[in-house]
Design a protein around this motif. Structure first.
Motif, PDB file in Angstrom:
ATOM      1  N   LEU A   1       1.053  -1.017   0.141  1.00 15.42           N
ATOM      2  CA  LEU A   1       0.158   0.311   0.151  1.00 15.42           C
ATOM      3  C   LEU A   1       0.745   1.493  -0.074  1.00 15.42           C
ATOM      4  CD1 LEU A   1      -2.942   1.478   0.351  1.00 15.42           C
ATOM      5  CD2 LEU A   1      -2.524   1.088   1.975  1.00 15.42           C
ATOM      6  N   GLU A   2       1.686   1.332   0.581  1.00 15.00           N
ATOM      7  CA  GLU A   2       2.541   2.907   0.826  1.00 15.00           C
ATOM      8  C   GLU A   2       3.495   2.521  -0.208  1.00 15.00           C
ATOM      9  OE1 GLU A   2       6.349   4.291   3.715  1.00 15.00           O
ATOM     10  OE2 GLU A   2       5.995   3.014   3.811  1.00 15.00           O
ATOM     11  N   LEU A   3       4.152   2.467  -0.928  1.00 15.40           N
ATOM     12  CA  LEU A   3       4.806   1.914  -2.446  1.00 15.40           C
ATOM     13  C   LEU A   3       3.218   2.469  -3.749  1.00 15.40           C
ATOM     14  CD1 LEU A   3       6.691   1.396  -4.341  1.00 15.40           C
ATOM     15  CD2 LEU A   3       6.237  -0.809  -4.612  1.00 15.40           C
ATOM     16  N   ALA A   4       2.260   1.772  -3.350  1.00  9.08           N
ATOM     17  CA  ALA A   4       1.416   2.162  -4.596  1.00  9.08           C
ATOM     18  C   ALA A   4       1.027   3.707  -4.288  1.00  9.08           C
ATOM     19  CB  ALA A   4       0.255   1.363  -3.917  1.00  9.08           C
ATOM     20  N   LEU A   5       1.336   4.481  -2.987  1.00 12.66           N
ATOM     21  CA  LEU A   5       0.673   5.690  -3.223  1.00 12.66           C
ATOM     22  C   LEU A   5       1.877   7.071  -2.928  1.00 12.66           C
ATOM     23  CD1 LEU A   5      -1.151   5.323   0.523  1.00 12.66           C
ATOM     24  CD2 LEU A   5      -2.044   5.498  -1.427  1.00 12.66           C
ATOM     25  N   TRP A   6       3.257   6.055  -2.631  1.00  9.54           N
ATOM     26  CA  TRP A   6       4.099   6.689  -2.909  1.00  9.54           C
ATOM     27  C   TRP A   6       4.002   6.819  -5.174  1.00  9.54           C
ATOM     28  CZ3 TRP A   6       6.899  10.200  -1.005  1.00  9.54           C
ATOM     29  CH2 TRP A   6       7.308   9.978   0.585  1.00  9.54           C
ATOM     30  N   LEU A   7       3.832   5.790  -5.487  1.00 11.94           N
ATOM     31  CA  LEU A   7       3.476   5.878  -6.917  1.00 11.94           C
ATOM     32  C   LEU A   7       2.513   7.201  -7.319  1.00 11.94           C
ATOM     33  CD1 LEU A   7       4.386   1.900  -7.899  1.00 11.94           C
ATOM     34  CD2 LEU A   7       5.725   3.932  -8.501  1.00 11.94           C
ATOM     35  N   LEU A   8       1.311   6.845  -7.010  1.00  6.49           N
ATOM     36  CA  LEU A   8       0.448   8.089  -6.458  1.00  6.49           C
ATOM     37  C   LEU A   8       1.101   9.494  -6.529  1.00  6.49           C
ATOM     38  CD1 LEU A   8      -2.840   6.148  -5.340  1.00  6.49           C
ATOM     39  CD2 LEU A   8      -1.911   6.663  -7.841  1.00  6.49           C
ATOM     40  N   VAL A   9       1.871   9.777  -5.495  1.00  6.75           N
ATOM     41  CA  VAL A   9       2.741  11.003  -5.431  1.00  6.75           C
ATOM     42  C   VAL A   9       3.062  11.519  -6.639  1.00  6.75           C
ATOM     43  CG1 VAL A   9       4.369  12.461  -4.207  1.00  6.75           C
ATOM     44  CG2 VAL A   9       3.011  11.072  -3.163  1.00  6.75           C
TER      45      VAL A   9
ATOM     46  N   ALA B   1       0.884   0.636 -12.156  1.00  6.80           N
ATOM     47  CA  ALA B   1       1.322   0.028 -11.262  1.00  6.80           C
ATOM     48  C   ALA B   1       1.306   0.173  -9.478  1.00  6.80           C
ATOM     49  CB  ALA B   1       3.368   0.107 -12.046  1.00  6.80           C
ATOM     50  N   ALA B   2       0.599   1.998  -9.917  1.00  7.46           N
ATOM     51  CA  ALA B   2      -0.543   1.975  -8.565  1.00  7.46           C
ATOM     52  C   ALA B   2      -0.925   1.167  -8.334  1.00  7.46           C
ATOM     53  CB  ALA B   2      -0.197   3.951  -9.063  1.00  7.46           C
ATOM     54  N   PHE B   3      -2.459   1.412  -8.767  1.00  8.88           N
ATOM     55  CA  PHE B   3      -3.371   0.604  -9.363  1.00  8.88           C
ATOM     56  C   PHE B   3      -3.679  -0.372  -9.433  1.00  8.88           C
ATOM     57  CE2 PHE B   3      -5.221   4.654 -10.811  1.00  8.88           C
ATOM     58  CZ  PHE B   3      -5.727   5.417 -10.295  1.00  8.88           C
ATOM     59  N   ALA B   4      -2.724  -1.424  -9.447  1.00  8.42           N
ATOM     60  CA  ALA B   4      -2.163  -3.011  -9.382  1.00  8.42           C
ATOM     61  C   ALA B   4      -1.610  -2.933  -8.273  1.00  8.42           C
ATOM     62  CB  ALA B   4      -1.481  -3.223 -10.501  1.00  8.42           C
TER      63      ALA B   4
ATOM     64  N   THR C   1      -3.766  -5.151  -4.439  1.00  5.37           N
ATOM     65  CA  THR C   1      -3.294  -6.044  -3.431  1.00  5.37           C
ATOM     66  C   THR C   1      -3.947  -6.044  -2.819  1.00  5.37           C
ATOM     67  OG1 THR C   1      -1.422  -4.878  -3.004  1.00  5.37           O
ATOM     68  CG2 THR C   1      -1.260  -6.266  -4.914  1.00  5.37           C
ATOM     69  N   VAL C   2      -4.182  -5.220  -1.678  1.00  7.26           N
ATOM     70  CA  VAL C   2      -4.895  -4.722  -0.648  1.00  7.26           C
ATOM     71  C   VAL C   2      -6.422  -4.729  -0.376  1.00  7.26           C
ATOM     72  CG1 VAL C   2      -2.860  -3.646   0.531  1.00  7.26           C
ATOM     73  CG2 VAL C   2      -5.393  -2.132  -0.276  1.00  7.26           C
ATOM     74  N   PHE C   3      -7.286  -4.546  -1.316  1.00 11.44           N
ATOM     75  CA  PHE C   3      -8.513  -4.827  -1.657  1.00 11.44           C
ATOM     76  C   PHE C   3      -9.266  -6.404  -1.127  1.00 11.44           C
ATOM     77  CE2 PHE C   3      -9.000  -1.616  -5.285  1.00 11.44           C
ATOM     78  CZ  PHE C   3      -8.411  -0.800  -5.470  1.00 11.44           C
ATOM     79  N   PRO C   4      -8.769  -6.850  -1.034  1.00  5.93           N
ATOM     80  CA  PRO C   4      -9.519  -8.089  -0.267  1.00  5.93           C
ATOM     81  C   PRO C   4      -9.105  -8.245   1.183  1.00  5.93           C
ATOM     82  CG  PRO C   4      -7.775  -9.255  -2.201  1.00  5.93           C
ATOM     83  CD  PRO C   4      -7.326  -7.778  -1.955  1.00  5.93           C
TER      84      PRO C   4
END
Length: 303
Positions: free
Chosen positions: A2-10, A111-114, A118-121
């Protein structure tokens, strides 16, 4: 993840800001394009959706059925992005750097949304709620991104409205239909509006542009597009010649070098037109009158 996904969104927000400022505002001066209304409308809708995603993920986990709302917003954003790609290819020729930036944006966003998925479940398994969280620096960075992209969306919506409001609603009458008209700078702010009005008046338009392919794309192959007046045949004739070519005045600071570029981009085109008139067969009458007018225009531009 989740943290990596949020950094990619930044990173997505920063890349988007670069694309907007460098390409849309400075490189192609998109707000000055009369054909950009639909593109701006798409940008506005997409930006406002991004602002919701950024602000929501900055401070909340989307648990239970709230996750469906997040997924729906992301899917709509993807559809708008794909529609924007089609609209851009239909209405204008993108600079190489803009196409590269868009490719990077697509890869990074995917990549960010993928990673986010992973945390959606785990979120789906929780009771339905917006769970307040403090992600530290990431929360504030995403909040700034949400504010910036929201302002960009409002700006794009206003630009779309302004372009629609200024769209020409009249045809240019030249005494008869199917007049042969030569227009330099036909893809610029003034030139493109003029060409569309001439086409609406059923005139035969030849456009001289530094980017003839862009002219062909912009006007749907309804015009003949050339790179220079030097490409005109010696025996060609025109009922009117309109010279509005020149580098865009919107952009970097007007330094001495830029002023010289702006002037040269206009006088060089006038010189090419003069050379065409000089070698054209109509040495007298309209040809001579046109030559005198072009000479006066060239002198005025140099001053």
């Amino acid at each position: 993840m989740l943290e990596l996904a949020l950094w990619l969104l930044v990173a997505q927000a920063l890349l988007g800001a670069f694309d907007t400022l460098w390409h849309h505002e400075l490189t192609v001066a998109l707000p000055c394009s009369p054909t950009a209304r639909r593109e701006f409308a798409l940008h506005a809708a997409r930006a406002l959706l991004y602002s919701v995603v950024f602000a929501g993920l900055a401070w909340f986990n989307f648990a239970g059925v709230w996750l469906l709302a997040l997924i729906a917003i992301v899917l709509v954003e993807v559809v708008l992005t794909l529609r924007d790609f089609v609209e851009e290819d239909r209405s204008r020729l993108l600079p190489a750097s803009e196409r590269i930036t868009h490719t990077i944006l697509a890869i990074n966003g995917g990549a960010a949304f993928a990673l986010l998925a992973t945390v959606f479940p785990a979120w789906w398994a929780q009771p339905s709620a917006l769970l307040l969280v403090d992600r530290g620096l990431l929360s504030w960075l995403l909040s700034c991104a949400a504010l910036g992209v929201a302002l960009s969306g409002v700006r794009d919506a206003l630009a779309a409205w302004q372009i629609a409001r200024l769209a020409p609603s009249v045809e240019i009458e030249l005494g008869a239909p199917h007049r042969r008209v030569l227009v330099t700078g036909g893809t610029g702010f003034i030139g493109s509006t003029l060409v569309r009005a001439l086409l609406a008046g059923r005139h035969d338009v030849t456009v001289i542009s530094r980017r003839p392919l862009a002219a062909a794309i912009q006007f749907g192959a309804r015009v003949r597009a050339l790179r220079s007046a030097r490409e005109l045949a010696d025996d060609e004739t025109f009922d009117a010649v309109i010279h509005v070519a020149g580098a865009p005045v919107v952009g970097p600071r007007w330094s001495a070098a830029r002023k010289a570029l702006l002037t040269r981009s206009r006088t060089d085109g006038a010189d090419d037109l003069l050379a065409f008139v000089a070698r054209a067969p109509a040495a007298g009458g309209v040809g001579a009158g046109l030559r005198r007018r072009l000479l006066r225009t060239g002198r005025a531009q140099r001053r």
